[in-house]
Scaffold this active site. Structure first.
Site, PDB file in Angstrom:
ATOM      1  N   GLN A   1      13.991  10.442  -1.422  1.00 43.70           N
ATOM      2  CA  GLN A   1      15.190   9.682  -1.063  1.00 43.70           C
ATOM      3  C   GLN A   1      16.019   9.433  -2.313  1.00 43.70           C
ATOM      4  OE1 GLN A   1      14.425   5.732   0.365  1.00 43.70           O
ATOM      5  NE2 GLN A   1      16.401   5.521   1.363  1.00 43.70           N
TER       6      GLN A   1
ATOM      7  N   SER B   1      19.113   4.865  -4.421  1.00 43.94           N
ATOM      8  CA  SER B   1      19.319   3.846  -5.452  1.00 43.94           C
ATOM      9  C   SER B   1      19.735   4.458  -6.780  1.00 43.94           C
ATOM     10  CB  SER B   1      18.044   3.028  -5.659  1.00 43.94           C
ATOM     11  OG  SER B   1      17.738   2.277  -4.513  1.00 43.94           O
TER      12      SER B   1
ATOM     13  N   SER C   1      10.841   7.807  -4.764  1.00 40.45           N
ATOM     14  CA  SER C   1       9.435   8.012  -4.433  1.00 40.45           C
ATOM     15  C   SER C   1       9.150   9.486  -4.160  1.00 40.45           C
ATOM     16  CB  SER C   1       9.058   7.192  -3.195  1.00 40.45           C
ATOM     17  OG  SER C   1       9.281   5.825  -3.414  1.00 40.45           O
TER      18      SER C   1
ATOM     19  N   GLU D   1     -11.243  14.797   2.011  1.00 45.01           N
ATOM     20  CA  GLU D   1     -11.888  13.636   2.628  1.00 45.01           C
ATOM     21  C   GLU D   1     -12.077  12.488   1.656  1.00 45.01           C
ATOM     22  OE1 GLU D   1     -16.160  12.503   4.709  1.00 45.01           O
ATOM     23  OE2 GLU D   1     -15.492  14.590   4.667  1.00 45.01           O
TER      24      GLU D   1
ATOM     25  N   SER E   1      15.360  -5.670  -1.378  1.00 43.97           N
ATOM     26  CA  SER E   1      14.511  -6.826  -1.672  1.00 43.97           C
ATOM     27  C   SER E   1      14.561  -7.851  -0.547  1.00 43.97           C
ATOM     28  CB  SER E   1      14.966  -7.484  -2.983  1.00 43.97           C
ATOM     29  OG  SER E   1      16.237  -8.090  -2.811  1.00 43.97           O
TER      30      SER E   1
END
Length: 417
Positions: free
Chosen positions: A108, A111, A143, A258, A379
């Site tokens: 994304q 910001s 991220s 796993e 926030s």
């Protein structure tokens, strides 16, 4: 639509027939996507339009078999729902299948260093050059950007338009010259976030999602999905495999993950977490402590209320328009309570990290991660402002008129969103 009970039976049979730990990750995810089980809450033809409870049934059945979960990350969480809601049919069919089968990882690109809470004040610019747009600027808190094939990007395409109307939304190809990704190390020890520098990078005009100049409206869909997702319990089986072409996970055996930790830190709190707390409290002799019991019940209550809230949103009965913001605020409260309660149950063991620590290090990692939910995705203070202004009708803070061209605004000082 089938009932949850019927769905559970179908899921059991499908997993019995299809799960094979010797399949590659790419083969397993392709099977899930073909069966419309990669993200079953999406509408047809991409998903099955399942409820949150139905998706949870699938996740539980996969966990019981120790099956690798579907592709995780922002492609599933944010990009796919936004593309389906706003992109052309051609763009949907070009992008969404590669999200669902894990062939493309996404990030994304929203910001910026000077445009976080005031996201509409972004200064990353995109200028038209024939059939392409040339993008220059900087993004931050991106991220999974180090593993992304694509990014959902908002950039300013008309500085003469008012702040909220000169923005365009793109499906941006990350693997090109002019894109530099720099990981940012967190106190968890991981590098989930990144800063991204764009220097005359290019994106095809065909990758515009929505209309040119209408990116703020499209971005609000992404933000609504993000805040609802952050505020909700995880409804997919865990997956330590990272989607996309960069991480190198697609060719590994699906059963080889796993014992690996998912790329996303353990910040989620749902019914499973509450059950694990009860079990741990019993094992440590803390279950008879009245304050521990009271907070366990309080945590269970908050998790249940969150589930009801999200179910109402899914059913289309949202009444205020601020349900996503409320869910995100509640999630911050839930994570803080879970952090404090988990550490009280562990006692001194809460200071130890790693897989050999008490709770396998899960509570400790959640503790380190716990400040994040109150910051990312807007926030808590931003959520309260949005609820106050858009839901309760409270006056906004004084600022320039809405029709003021962006280039005439004082940069990075306006409090409006």
């Amino acid at each position: 639509m089938s009932t949850i009970e019927d769905t559970a039976l179908d899921v059991e049979a499908w997993l019995d027939e299809n799960w094979d730990p010797d399949l590659t990750v790419a083969e397993w995810w392709a099977r899930m996507a073909e069966a419309r089980l990669a993200h079953p809450m999406l509408p047809a033809p991409w998903g099955r339009d399942w409820s949150r409870n139905q998706a949870a049934e699938l996740a539980q059945a996969m966990v019981q078999r120790k099956a690798l979960g579907p592709p995780s990350g922002l492609g599933m969480m944010l990009a796919a729902p936004t593309i389906i809601a706003h992109a052309s049919e051609e763009l949907q069919h070009r992008l969404v299948p590669r999200i669902l089968d894990g062939q493309h990882g996404w990030c994304q690109l929203f910001s910026e260093p000077g445009a976080g809470s005031d996201l509409a004040g972004l200064q990353c610019r995109a200028e038209r050059d024939g059939d392409e747009w040339v993008v220059t600027g900087q993004k931050v808190w991106t991220s999974l950007g180090q593993w992304a094939d694509y990014g959902i990007l908002i950039a300013r395409t008309d500085p003469d338009a008012p702040k909220h109307r000169g923005i365009t939304y793109f499906a941006f190809p990350m693997l090109q010259d002019g894109v530099e990704v720099r990981p940012l190390r967190e106190m968890t020890g991981r590098a989930l976030f990144n800063e991204v520098f764009l220097d005359e990078a290019r994106v095809p005009h065909a990758n515009v999602i929505g209309d040119v100049g209408d990116g703020w409206r499209v971005a609000n869909t992404t933000l609504m999905v993000e805040r609802s997702g952050i505020g909700g319990n995880n409804v997919a089986a865990p997956s330590a495999a990272i989607p996309g072409t960069i991480a190198g996970h697609l060719d590994r055996p699906a059963g080889s993950f796993e014992n690996e930790v998912p790329a996303l830190a353990e910040g989620g709190v749902g019914a499973g977490r509450v059950k694990s707390f009860i079990k741990l409290a019993r094992e440590t002799g803390k279950l008879e402590d009245p304050t521990i019991r009271q907070d366990l019940m309080r945590l269970q209550t908050m998790v249940e209320i969150t589930g009801w809230h999200l179910g109402r949103m899914k059913s289309g009965n949202a009444a205020t328009g601020g349900e996503g913001n409320l869910a995100k605020l509640r999630n911050s409260d839930v994570v803080r309570l879970a952090r404090d309660l988990g550490c009280r149950i562990l006692g001194p063991g809460a200071t130890l990290m790693g897989p050999d620590a008490p709770s396998g290090g899960s509570i400790q990692e959640m503790t380190m991660f716990s400040p994040s939910p109150s910051i990312y995705g807007g926030s808590d203070q931003v959520q309260r402002n949005i609820i106050g202004e858009r839901v309760l009708g409270l006056p906004k803070e004084p600022g320039p008129a809405k029709d003021t061209p962006f280039r005439e605004l004082p940069q990075n000082t306006s409090p409006s969103r």
